[in-house]
Design an enzyme around this catalytic site. Sequence first.
Site: not given
Length: 259
Positions: A249-250, A149, A34, A151, A220, A7
């Site tokens: 942030d991943h 991802d 994303e 989530n 992930d 991501n």
Amino acid sequence: MKLATWNVNSLKVRLPQVLEWLSIAEPDFVGLQELKLDQDKFPLDAIQAAGYQAVWLGQKTYNGVAILSKIPAQDVVLNIPGDDDPQKRLIAATFDTPLGPFRFVNVYCPNGQSLDSEKYPYKLAWFDRLTKWLSDELKTYSNLAIVGDYNIAPADEDVHDPKRWKDQVLVSEPEREAFRRLLGLGLTDSFRQFDQPEKSFSWWDYRLNAYKRNAGLRIDHVLLSKPLADRCHGCVVDRAPRENEQPSDHAPVVATITV
């Protein structure tokens, strides 16, 4: 054969980091999530110059998914077939490999926001539709990987502070049950096939020095059908890109398959 998911939290912003990582990690197939850019804004020339082909599904500002590969994609599917959801969250393609036809599915699963948000039942319903579609895909493709991802942190060991996160979005029992239903199709969480360091995560909030404190979640995943899981000999979180300036942030997750 290296399969990866990442991501990137805006491909426009992170493109130099993606290109650098491709040159170092040299994955064969990558699912990016994303993208946050329109379909016609995808940086195809730069990706091709790095030695990769691409298929993608863009959406301005939000969502967006892509598959990068060293060989041509076939039978591309954009979003869950028959689903009129306007959010761009899934792309799948088939590749000719030494193992035979290989189906690579890349997903950016809904976040859910909070348990009392209308986005939470949307998330659970989206997973139901995904599971139903994948059940059919697995009947057609014995070699199938679904990366992305999700989530969802599947278990407490995937959460830096399970007590603090208890009954929150990303770790709630209905979400974890949705993940287990995916595994119940005959898929394997490749990361958990192997001994891993404690506190192994793939996402860290930008706030509160979360990365420096390793206050993260493992959300992930690379899920593999049985023939691929039997050939998988490693899966790791590559934390190096998370240490870049202005990182996503991943961090990427990479599984390696023997061919």
